[in-house]
Design a protein around this motif. Structure first.
Motif, PDB file in Angstrom:
ATOM      1  N   VAL A  75       0.849  -1.190   0.000  1.00 27.58           N
ATOM      2  CA  VAL A  75       0.000   0.000   0.000  1.00 27.58           C
ATOM      3  C   VAL A  75       0.888   1.244   0.000  1.00 27.58           C
ATOM      4  O   VAL A  75       2.092   1.162   0.228  1.00 27.58           O
ATOM      5  CB  VAL A  75      -0.940   0.038   1.226  1.00 27.58           C
ATOM      6  CG1 VAL A  75      -1.843  -1.184   1.256  1.00 27.58           C
ATOM      7  CG2 VAL A  75      -0.136   0.150   2.521  1.00 27.58           C
ATOM      8  N   SER A  76       0.270   2.375  -0.228  1.00 23.02           N
ATOM      9  CA  SER A  76       0.962   3.656  -0.137  1.00 23.02           C
ATOM     10  C   SER A  76       0.809   4.237   1.263  1.00 23.02           C
ATOM     11  O   SER A  76      -0.196   3.994   1.941  1.00 23.02           O
ATOM     12  CB  SER A  76       0.385   4.642  -1.152  1.00 23.02           C
ATOM     13  OG  SER A  76       0.951   5.931  -0.987  1.00 23.02           O
ATOM     14  N   TYR A 101       4.319  -4.895   2.350  1.00 23.60           N
ATOM     15  CA  TYR A 101       5.225  -3.756   2.239  1.00 23.60           C
ATOM     16  C   TYR A 101       4.405  -2.494   2.039  1.00 23.60           C
ATOM     17  O   TYR A 101       3.204  -2.547   1.736  1.00 23.60           O
ATOM     18  CB  TYR A 101       6.214  -3.938   1.084  1.00 23.60           C
ATOM     19  CG  TYR A 101       5.572  -4.240  -0.241  1.00 23.60           C
ATOM     20  CD1 TYR A 101       5.100  -3.220  -1.056  1.00 23.60           C
ATOM     21  CD2 TYR A 101       5.415  -5.554  -0.684  1.00 23.60           C
ATOM     22  CE1 TYR A 101       4.489  -3.493  -2.268  1.00 23.60           C
ATOM     23  CE2 TYR A 101       4.807  -5.834  -1.891  1.00 23.60           C
ATOM     24  CZ  TYR A 101       4.346  -4.808  -2.678  1.00 23.60           C
ATOM     25  OH  TYR A 101       3.734  -5.075  -3.871  1.00 23.60           O
ATOM     26  N   ALA A 102       5.050  -1.365   2.228  1.00 22.25           N
ATOM     27  CA  ALA A 102       4.403  -0.077   2.010  1.00 22.25           C
ATOM     28  C   ALA A 102       5.410   0.863   1.376  1.00 22.25           C
ATOM     29  O   ALA A 102       6.602   0.829   1.712  1.00 22.25           O
ATOM     30  CB  ALA A 102       3.887   0.514   3.324  1.00 22.25           C
ATOM     31  N   LEU A 117       8.607   3.378  11.784  1.00 24.17           N
ATOM     32  CA  LEU A 117       7.350   2.826  12.264  1.00 24.17           C
ATOM     33  C   LEU A 117       6.998   1.538  11.526  1.00 24.17           C
ATOM     34  O   LEU A 117       6.590   0.537  12.143  1.00 24.17           O
ATOM     35  CB  LEU A 117       6.247   3.871  12.096  1.00 24.17           C
ATOM     36  CG  LEU A 117       4.838   3.498  12.558  1.00 24.17           C
ATOM     37  CD1 LEU A 117       4.838   3.055  14.019  1.00 24.17           C
ATOM     38  CD2 LEU A 117       3.900   4.689  12.357  1.00 24.17           C
ATOM     39  N   LEU A 118       7.174   1.539  10.216  1.00 24.04           N
ATOM     40  CA  LEU A 118       6.882   0.336   9.432  1.00 24.04           C
ATOM     41  C   LEU A 118       7.782  -0.821   9.855  1.00 24.04           C
ATOM     42  O   LEU A 118       7.320  -1.958   9.994  1.00 24.04           O
ATOM     43  CB  LEU A 118       7.043   0.633   7.945  1.00 24.04           C
ATOM     44  CG  LEU A 118       5.987   1.558   7.335  1.00 24.04           C
ATOM     45  CD1 LEU A 118       6.399   1.992   5.939  1.00 24.04           C
ATOM     46  CD2 LEU A 118       4.611   0.885   7.300  1.00 24.04           C
ATOM     47  N   VAL A 123       6.553  -4.440   8.608  1.00 24.32           N
ATOM     48  CA  VAL A 123       6.132  -4.196   7.222  1.00 24.32           C
ATOM     49  C   VAL A 123       7.341  -3.775   6.402  1.00 24.32           C
ATOM     50  O   VAL A 123       8.094  -2.882   6.805  1.00 24.32           O
ATOM     51  CB  VAL A 123       5.041  -3.094   7.161  1.00 24.32           C
ATOM     52  CG1 VAL A 123       4.708  -2.743   5.713  1.00 24.32           C
ATOM     53  CG2 VAL A 123       3.792  -3.555   7.898  1.00 24.32           C
ATOM     54  N   GLY A 124       7.545  -4.402   5.255  1.00 29.46           N
ATOM     55  CA  GLY A 124       8.647  -4.044   4.372  1.00 29.46           C
ATOM     56  C   GLY A 124       8.470  -2.652   3.796  1.00 29.46           C
ATOM     57  O   GLY A 124       7.354  -2.110   3.775  1.00 29.46           O
TER      58      GLY A 124
END
Length: 238
Positions: A75-76, A101-102, A117-118, A123-124
């Motif tokens: 996602v963005s 991932y983002a 934070l990711l 989250v990648g």
């Protein structure tokens, strides 16, 4: 080296008749794109009013993953989506259905904090670079190698200028050196130029209604799957 399908982006509802704006429409398009040869998905979840929303990530990902089990979905985190740094952070922190991932735009002031934070929630990161300054900012970060990939996304519409910009970004990455894989793509007038360049350079690429609505011959694409099939055909040429 993959073709990623980018289904909708920030495009308005009248951009294309087939633009997917609901979780169900995104899921159906996602499945069609996987069947057309896409290896991964990049989506911009929308709320009930069809506006981009980080709050809609959980519900949208649940539906898309049910349709495409085992497919990586990103996602963005674009700052414009919530238009508030603290709200953006809070939305990401409260995701219960995590994307694989983002993408994070290095041009945005809070990019380093969003990346931290990711990482903290597993989250990648696709590090989005649109300018040489973005690339320089990335390589100046102590943890710049801790990203899934580098996303070179060129918005310049004049081809020679767009190519020069991409080369400038690649040069900065090479000097660092940044060893993560590269996904290269353009927008609108340059979308197919960069699909071809990515194939020549053995980079990954992406295509979909987020990036363009026309096929390589200039005709209006039927849907996201048609765009993906066009890019896959380019990638399969010897």
């Amino acid at each position: 080296m993959i073709v990623q399908a980018c289904l909708n982006g920030a495009r308005p509802s009248d951009f294309h008749p087939g633009l997917p704006l609901t979780p169900e429409a995104m899921a159906a398009d996602a499945l069609a794109c996987i069947k057309a040869g896409a290896a991964e998905l990049h989506i911009h979840p929308r709320n009930g009013d069809h506006a981009e929303s980080l709050l809609a990530v959980d519900s949208t990902l649940a539906v898309v993953r049910a349709a495409c089990p085992g497919t990586l979905v990103g996602v963005s985190t674009g700052a414009w989506i919530e238009n508030d740094i603290e709200k953006t952070r809070a939305c990401i922190s409260n995701w219960s259905v995590l994307p694989d991932y983002a993408s994070v735009n290095l041009s945005e002031p809070d990019a380093p904090r969003v990346m931290e934070l990711l990482r903290s929630i597993g989250v990648g990161i696709e590090a989005g670079l649109a300018t040489v300054a973005d690339a320089e900012r990335l390589v100046a970060l102590a943890d710049h190698q801790k990203v899934l990939r580098v996303l070179i996304e060129i918005e310049e519409q004049e081809r020679s200028a767009a190519y020069a910009l991409a080369e400038g970004i690649v040069a900065v990455l090479a000097r660092a050196p940044v060893t993560r894989s590269i996904l290269l793509h353009g927008f609108d007038a340059t979308a197919w130029d960069f699909v071809r360049l990515a194939r020549q350079r053995n980079y990954s690429t992406r295509i979909g209604l987020e990036d363009c609505r026309h096929m390589p011959d200039g005709t209006l694409a039927a849907d996201n799957a048609a765009l993906v099939a066009g890019a896959v055909a380019i990638f399969r040429r010897i």
